[in-house]
Each structure stands twice: as C-alpha cells, then as structure tokens.
Design an enzyme around this catalytic site. Structure first.
Site, mmCIF file in Angstrom:
data_model
loop_
_atom_site.group_PDB
_atom_site.id
_atom_site.type_symbol
_atom_site.label_atom_id
_atom_site.label_comp_id
_atom_site.label_asym_id
_atom_site.label_seq_id
_atom_site.Cartn_x
_atom_site.Cartn_y
_atom_site.Cartn_z
ATOM 1 N N THR A 48 54.611 39.525 69.633
ATOM 2 C CA THR A 48 55.967 39.138 69.991
ATOM 3 C C THR A 48 56.244 39.526 71.435
ATOM 4 O O THR A 48 55.762 40.570 71.912
ATOM 5 C CB THR A 48 57.018 39.771 69.047
ATOM 6 O OG1 THR A 48 58.326 39.368 69.465
ATOM 7 C CG2 THR A 48 56.941 41.281 69.011
ATOM 8 N N GLU A 49 56.981 38.659 72.137
ATOM 9 C CA GLU A 49 57.149 38.806 73.583
ATOM 10 C C GLU A 49 57.801 40.111 74.000
ATOM 11 O O GLU A 49 57.646 40.547 75.139
ATOM 12 C CB GLU A 49 57.978 37.654 74.165
ATOM 13 C CG GLU A 49 57.396 36.272 74.001
ATOM 14 C CD GLU A 49 58.005 35.527 72.821
ATOM 15 O OE1 GLU A 49 58.582 34.457 73.034
ATOM 16 O OE2 GLU A 49 57.899 36.047 71.685
ATOM 17 N N ASN A 50 58.576 40.718 73.112
ATOM 18 C CA ASN A 50 59.245 41.951 73.509
ATOM 19 C C ASN A 50 58.362 43.180 73.383
ATOM 20 O O ASN A 50 58.806 44.287 73.630
ATOM 21 C CB ASN A 50 60.557 42.140 72.728
ATOM 22 C CG ASN A 50 60.347 42.177 71.225
ATOM 23 O OD1 ASN A 50 59.590 41.383 70.686
ATOM 24 N ND2 ASN A 50 61.021 43.090 70.548
ATOM 25 N N SER A 90 53.313 42.383 77.722
ATOM 26 C CA SER A 90 53.316 41.339 76.701
ATOM 27 C C SER A 90 53.139 39.965 77.324
ATOM 28 O O SER A 90 52.352 39.137 76.850
ATOM 29 C CB SER A 90 54.626 41.394 75.902
ATOM 30 O OG SER A 90 54.621 40.425 74.876
#
Length: 223
Positions: A48-50, A90
């Site tokens: 996940t990007e976070n 990320s």
C-alpha cells in the site's frame, strides 16, 4: 434484465490470476476486495502506498487498530514479516518496477489499453493519488469494473473521453460480464458469462471484440 456478476465475484475472479508470492497493489475501494479471495496454497504480498508491505485482510468489525490502515484509510491486519517504511520509499518501490501487479477500478478503458479512473470531468474532484505511478510502475495492470455505467453506457470504449490516468497500460479487464485482454490494440474476449450471447456482450461494449471460435465460460462461485 441481463444477469451480471456481483462485485465480490469479479474480485474473486481477478484473485485467481495472482501468482503465489506476487507483489500486488490493490486500488482504493472495489479493488481492495481482491485480498479476501486468495486461492488455496497461494499468498500474494500486498503493498500500500502509505508504507506497508505484506499486510493481511481487514480485521473483524470492532477489532480495528486505526494506527494500521491502507492508502484508502481502511483498517488492515498484520502478517508475520509485515514491513513498514516511509511514504517516499513506498513510491520508490512503485516507480522502480518492483510490483508484479496493480489492480485498479475504472471509469473507462480504451481498446488500446488507455485508462481513465480518477476524474469524471470538469465537475469531478481531482484525486489521482498514486494511480498514475502505479499504472506505469507495475509489471501488469488489471482493471476490475462493471461492464457498463449506471445509465447503461459502455465503460469499454474505442477511446477514453475522460482525463487519462495512463496510456496503453491496461493488459486485462475483469468486468461484470466478461474477462477481456488488451491484445494488439484491441479488446480480445477470453471468458464470458454462459447466459450471455456474444452479440449481447458486443452491444454493451463500445469497441469491436475479437472473439475466439468458442469463448470460455466465465464461472464463479456464489459469494
């Protein structure tokens, strides 16, 4: 009214094509459901990007830890080996080509693989997020979507009319009626619902379908 797959069934079908050990990013909303349907004996590593890699499925209602969320602000669980890292790291994973698959939703997909999935036009809220990075950083980009809009217009079209997320990036579409590949700039039918004729499917598709002599049946469980 023509029967169609439920969102859970579309997500299930998309999950069947994810290889064991693949690094996978699931788009916000509908695509997040894919994580529920890992085939037996296979386990994807979800990103996940976070800044989380290797997280698990959503916790039971009431068991959420709101310090542990994905990019869509949904609670997640941790698996052995889950890693946490900076937001910039990320995106370095995404832009560096380290993701095997990105699965996203769509407003429109063109027959040449163009994707529009972040804005419905001038009145839409600009919220492209990490989608532009994902569609050009992942090795494979798949879309899960209803085959038509709420008012019956095709979402699979000759050319996108909405602002693009990426150019020529989509390789496979899992819709509520069919599985369709992008092949040499055309929609190539792979599977369709057994109850649906090719002519009926074509009438709901905004570009010509390349159809094999005997399309495979799109079979999914009751979910």
């Amino acid at each position: 009214m023509i029967a169609k797959l439920l969102p859970t069934q579309i997500a299930w079908r998309a999950a069947q094509d994810i290889a064991d050990g693949a690094y996978v990013n699931l788009g916000i909303g509908f695509p997040e459901m894919v994580a529920k349907f890992q085939p037996p004996g296979r386990q994807a590593i979800f990103h996940t990007e976070n800044g989380i890699l290797g997280f698990g499925e959503a916790p039971a209602s009431g068991d959420e830890d709101w310090d542990l969320i994905n990019a869509g602000k949904k609670a997640v669980t941790l698996k052995p080996g889950t890693a946490f890292f900076h937001h910039a790291d990320s995106f370095a994973m995404v832009r560096g080509g380290h993701l095997d698959v990105a699965i996203l939703g769509a407003y429109e997909v063109a027959e040449n693989g163009d994707l529009a999935n972040w804005s419905t036009g001038p009145k839409g809220v600009p919220a492209v997020g990490g989608a532009m990075d994902l569609v050009h950083g992942a090795k494979r980009v798949a879309v899960i979507t209803d085959h038509v809009t709420k008012d019956g217009r095709p979402k699979l079209v000759q050319r996108c009319s909405l602002p693009l997320t990426g150019v020529g990036c989509v390789t496979r579409i899992y819709s509520s009626l069919a599985v369709i590949d992008i092949e040499n700039g055309r929609f190539a039918l792979r599977e369709k619902l057994p109850s649906l004729s090719v002519d009926e499917l074509q009438s709901m598709t905004g570009a010509e379908l390349l159809v094999p002599a005997t399309p495979a049946d799109l079979i999914v469980p009751e979910l």
